[in-house]
Design a protein around this motif. Structure first.
Motif, PDB file in Angstrom:
ATOM      1  N   ASP A   7     -14.087 -54.852  68.331  1.00 40.95           N
ATOM      2  CA  ASP A   7     -13.649 -55.536  69.552  1.00 40.95           C
ATOM      3  C   ASP A   7     -13.060 -56.912  69.256  1.00 40.95           C
ATOM      4  O   ASP A   7     -12.226 -57.424  70.008  1.00 40.95           O
ATOM      5  CB  ASP A   7     -14.829 -55.674  70.517  1.00 40.95           C
ATOM      6  N   ASP A   8     -13.512 -57.527  68.147  1.00 38.18           N
ATOM      7  CA  ASP A   8     -13.003 -58.848  67.797  1.00 38.18           C
ATOM      8  C   ASP A   8     -11.770 -58.794  66.904  1.00 38.18           C
ATOM      9  O   ASP A   8     -11.284 -59.818  66.428  1.00 38.18           O
ATOM     10  CB  ASP A   8     -14.095 -59.671  67.101  1.00 38.18           C
ATOM     11  N   GLY A   9     -11.260 -57.567  66.670  1.00 42.73           N
ATOM     12  CA  GLY A   9     -10.056 -57.409  65.850  1.00 42.73           C
ATOM     13  C   GLY A   9     -10.332 -57.261  64.369  1.00 42.73           C
ATOM     14  O   GLY A   9      -9.394 -57.049  63.583  1.00 42.73           O
ATOM     15  N   SER A  10     -11.595 -57.354  63.940  1.00 38.47           N
ATOM     16  CA  SER A  10     -11.929 -57.215  62.520  1.00 38.47           C
ATOM     17  C   SER A  10     -11.920 -55.738  62.124  1.00 38.47           C
ATOM     18  O   SER A  10     -12.144 -54.845  62.951  1.00 38.47           O
ATOM     19  CB  SER A  10     -13.302 -57.818  62.238  1.00 38.47           C
ATOM     20  N   VAL A  11     -11.638 -55.482  60.838  1.00 39.61           N
ATOM     21  CA  VAL A  11     -11.624 -54.109  60.321  1.00 39.61           C
ATOM     22  C   VAL A  11     -13.067 -53.613  60.195  1.00 39.61           C
ATOM     23  O   VAL A  11     -13.920 -54.289  59.619  1.00 39.61           O
ATOM     24  CB  VAL A  11     -10.922 -54.052  58.951  1.00 39.61           C
ATOM     25  N   LEU A  12     -13.337 -52.444  60.741  1.00 38.37           N
ATOM     26  CA  LEU A  12     -14.684 -51.879  60.685  1.00 38.37           C
ATOM     27  C   LEU A  12     -15.006 -51.406  59.273  1.00 38.37           C
ATOM     28  O   LEU A  12     -14.141 -50.933  58.541  1.00 38.37           O
ATOM     29  CB  LEU A  12     -14.803 -50.696  61.649  1.00 38.37           C
ATOM     30  N   ALA A  13     -16.267 -51.536  58.906  1.00 39.87           N
ATOM     31  CA  ALA A  13     -16.729 -51.019  57.623  1.00 39.87           C
ATOM     32  C   ALA A  13     -16.746 -49.494  57.681  1.00 39.87           C
ATOM     33  O   ALA A  13     -16.841 -48.901  58.762  1.00 39.87           O
ATOM     34  CB  ALA A  13     -18.128 -51.554  57.320  1.00 39.87           C
ATOM     35  N   PRO A  14     -16.644 -48.821  56.509  1.00 39.66           N
ATOM     36  CA  PRO A  14     -16.644 -47.352  56.503  1.00 39.66           C
ATOM     37  C   PRO A  14     -17.825 -46.740  57.244  1.00 39.66           C
ATOM     38  O   PRO A  14     -17.672 -45.730  57.939  1.00 39.66           O
ATOM     39  CB  PRO A  14     -16.684 -47.012  55.008  1.00 39.66           C
ATOM     40  N   GLY A  15     -19.003 -47.356  57.103  1.00 39.82           N
ATOM     41  CA  GLY A  15     -20.172 -46.808  57.782  1.00 39.82           C
ATOM     42  C   GLY A  15     -20.078 -46.858  59.287  1.00 39.82           C
ATOM     43  O   GLY A  15     -20.821 -46.164  59.985  1.00 39.82           O
ATOM     44  N   GLU A  16     -19.139 -47.683  59.807  1.00 40.82           N
ATOM     45  CA  GLU A  16     -18.972 -47.795  61.257  1.00 40.82           C
ATOM     46  C   GLU A  16     -17.905 -46.840  61.800  1.00 40.82           C
ATOM     47  O   GLU A  16     -18.056 -46.311  62.898  1.00 40.82           O
ATOM     48  CB  GLU A  16     -18.612 -49.241  61.610  1.00 40.82           C
ATOM     49  N   PHE A  17     -16.808 -46.653  61.032  1.00 38.54           N
ATOM     50  CA  PHE A  17     -15.748 -45.811  61.586  1.00 38.54           C
ATOM     51  C   PHE A  17     -15.810 -44.353  61.116  1.00 38.54           C
ATOM     52  O   PHE A  17     -15.352 -43.444  61.830  1.00 38.54           O
ATOM     53  CB  PHE A  17     -14.354 -46.389  61.307  1.00 38.54           C
ATOM     54  N   LEU A  18     -16.416 -44.086  59.957  1.00 43.56           N
ATOM     55  CA  LEU A  18     -16.453 -42.708  59.465  1.00 43.56           C
ATOM     56  C   LEU A  18     -17.206 -41.758  60.402  1.00 43.56           C
ATOM     57  O   LEU A  18     -16.775 -40.607  60.593  1.00 43.56           O
ATOM     58  CB  LEU A  18     -17.060 -42.655  58.064  1.00 43.56           C
ATOM     59  N   PRO A  19     -18.347 -42.185  61.010  1.00 45.48           N
ATOM     60  CA  PRO A  19     -19.037 -41.271  61.919  1.00 45.48           C
ATOM     61  C   PRO A  19     -18.193 -40.856  63.128  1.00 45.48           C
ATOM     62  O   PRO A  19     -18.511 -39.862  63.791  1.00 45.48           O
ATOM     63  CB  PRO A  19     -20.268 -42.079  62.363  1.00 45.48           C
ATOM     64  N   GLN A  20     -17.118 -41.608  63.427  1.00 46.00           N
ATOM     65  CA  GLN A  20     -16.265 -41.265  64.556  1.00 46.00           C
ATOM     66  C   GLN A  20     -15.298 -40.118  64.226  1.00 46.00           C
ATOM     67  O   GLN A  20     -14.722 -39.512  65.126  1.00 46.00           O
ATOM     68  CB  GLN A  20     -15.430 -42.482  64.980  1.00 46.00           C
ATOM     69  N   LEU A  21     -15.120 -39.828  62.947  1.00 44.53           N
ATOM     70  CA  LEU A  21     -14.106 -38.860  62.531  1.00 44.53           C
ATOM     71  C   LEU A  21     -14.566 -37.426  62.741  1.00 44.53           C
ATOM     72  O   LEU A  21     -15.732 -37.090  62.517  1.00 44.53           O
ATOM     73  CB  LEU A  21     -13.761 -39.069  61.057  1.00 44.53           C
ATOM     74  N   GLN A  22     -13.626 -36.602  63.141  1.00 41.45           N
ATOM     75  CA  GLN A  22     -13.858 -35.160  63.221  1.00 41.45           C
ATOM     76  C   GLN A  22     -13.654 -34.556  61.827  1.00 41.45           C
ATOM     77  O   GLN A  22     -13.115 -35.207  60.921  1.00 41.45           O
ATOM     78  CB  GLN A  22     -12.904 -34.515  64.230  1.00 41.45           C
ATOM     79  N   GLU A  23     -14.044 -33.300  61.649  1.00 36.47           N
ATOM     80  CA  GLU A  23     -13.936 -32.670  60.327  1.00 36.47           C
ATOM     81  C   GLU A  23     -12.499 -32.643  59.826  1.00 36.47           C
ATOM     82  O   GLU A  23     -12.236 -32.893  58.650  1.00 36.47           O
ATOM     83  CB  GLU A  23     -14.511 -31.256  60.374  1.00 36.47           C
ATOM     84  N   THR A  24     -11.541 -32.359  60.721  1.00 38.13           N
ATOM     85  CA  THR A  24     -10.130 -32.332  60.303  1.00 38.13           C
ATOM     86  C   THR A  24      -9.661 -33.728  59.887  1.00 38.13           C
ATOM     87  O   THR A  24      -8.864 -33.869  58.953  1.00 38.13           O
ATOM     88  CB  THR A  24      -9.235 -31.797  61.433  1.00 38.13           C
TER      89      THR A  24
END
Length: 332
Positions: A7-24
């Motif tokens: 929300d503050d414009g910073s790049v999320l760490a892998p542990g934060e954005f990877l769980p959002q990904l679908q298998e594809t």
């Protein structure tokens, strides 16, 4: 679609954005990372043709499609498959399934190497290590990053190192974040370390400069840290204990009466005087207990063993006490 920015414009760490990904999405991301890794290896070919690259691989992706993609990507490449390591997360039970194990064997047939990541994080079993076609195991950073606060975890590191050696696989220690931890883990005999005490993440150009300038050797020749000395005496005692149990006649026991013949003694002498004098006194008692075995009277063998272990505990406690004092002083 995964959000890569907070929300503050910073790049999320892998542990934060990877769980959002679908298998594809994970499949596409893995392909892109592998492609970029092969490009980077090719660009560094002139520096060292033996360099390899590790790429995380979600076990859920392992299957026929994954195998075909890896094969296609390697076609026409100058990079030997053996220079690619796929790191598999060991959480969950997917890798225990027979089909998954068959697919891992198919991956190995291509020539790539496999590493089991985060060993010790809660799910790994000795049976899994025995049955999977693994080339490397990566010790979870929770056992390494806190070594300065919990030096006793070095026993776990050494146990995993001995196990990996018995299985003929390489051990990688993650979470090597300070010079003292680097010292201790290297002294314990771990050859492959990962963490900020080695290097921080860097772009390709910076990596080239890092490799050209030369990496600092893991085993230092100068003064040991307190944690390094603790690891050193642990390793020495483990070797001594095994020799006394199996083939004690190969030991030059009379010479061990003089502690100055041992590297640990010289390392202790380099410590600040307040630490050194107290620890040296205990270290001399420890060597007296070793020298007692020169008397081959079998009747008192067990008493000598018990005394040796008692003196080793005193030595370990003295070092642990010095480590705690140093840690408390540095945090003030």
């Amino acid at each position: 679609m995964a959000r890569l920015l907070g929300d503050d414009g910073s790049v999320l760490a892998p542990g934060e954005f990877l769980p959002q990904l679908q298998e594809t999405d994970i499949f596409d991301l893995t392909n892109q990372i592998l492609e970029q890794s092969l490009t980077a290896l090719t660009a560094l070919e002139d520096l060292d043709p033996e360099l390899w690259v590790s790429v995380n691989l979600d076990p859920q992706l392992i299957g026929i499609t994954c195998l075909k993609c890896v094969q296609q990507m390697l076609q026409g490449q100058r990079i030997a498959p053996q220079r690619i390591v796929f790191e598999l997360l060991e959480s969950g039970d997917f890798l225990d399934r027979r089909l998954a194990q068959d697919h891992l064997l198919d991956l190995k047939a291509i020539g790539v190497r496999l590493a089991l990541d985060d060993i010790g994080s809660g799910y790994s079993s000795l049976l899994r290590l025995k049955e999977l076609p693994i080339d490397k195991i990566k010790l979870d950073q929770s056992f390494v990053r806190g070594l300065e606060e919990r030096p006793g975890d070095l026993h776990f590191v050494e146990a995993l190192l001995e196990l990996s050696s018995s299985l003929n696989v390489e051990l990688v220690a993650e979470g090597v974040e300070t010079a003292a931890i680097r010292d201790a883990v290297a002294v314990a005999g771990v050859r492959y370390l990962q963490g900020y005490a080695i290097a921080r993440p860097m772009p390709l150009d910076a990596l080239r400069n890092f490799l050209v300038s030369g990496c600092e050797p893991l085993r230092q020749s100068g003064p040991r840290s307190l944690l390094g000395i603790y690891a050193e005496q642990m390793s020495e005692h483990a070797v001594l204990r095994k020799a006394l149990r199996q083939s004690w006649t190969i030991l030059d026991l009379p010479s061990l009466r003089d502690p100055q013949n041992c590297p640990t003694y010289r390392d202790i002498c380099r410590l600040p005087d307040a630490d050194a004098q107290q620890i040296l006194a205990v270290y001399r008692d420890y060597h007296e207990a070793i020298a007692a075995f020169a008397d081959k009277d079998a009747e008192h063998w067990m008493q000598r063993v018990e005394e040796l272990e008692r003196q080793h505990r005193r030595l370990s406690d003295a070092l642990l006490g010095a480590i705690r004092v140093a840690s408390a002083t540095s945090s003030q």
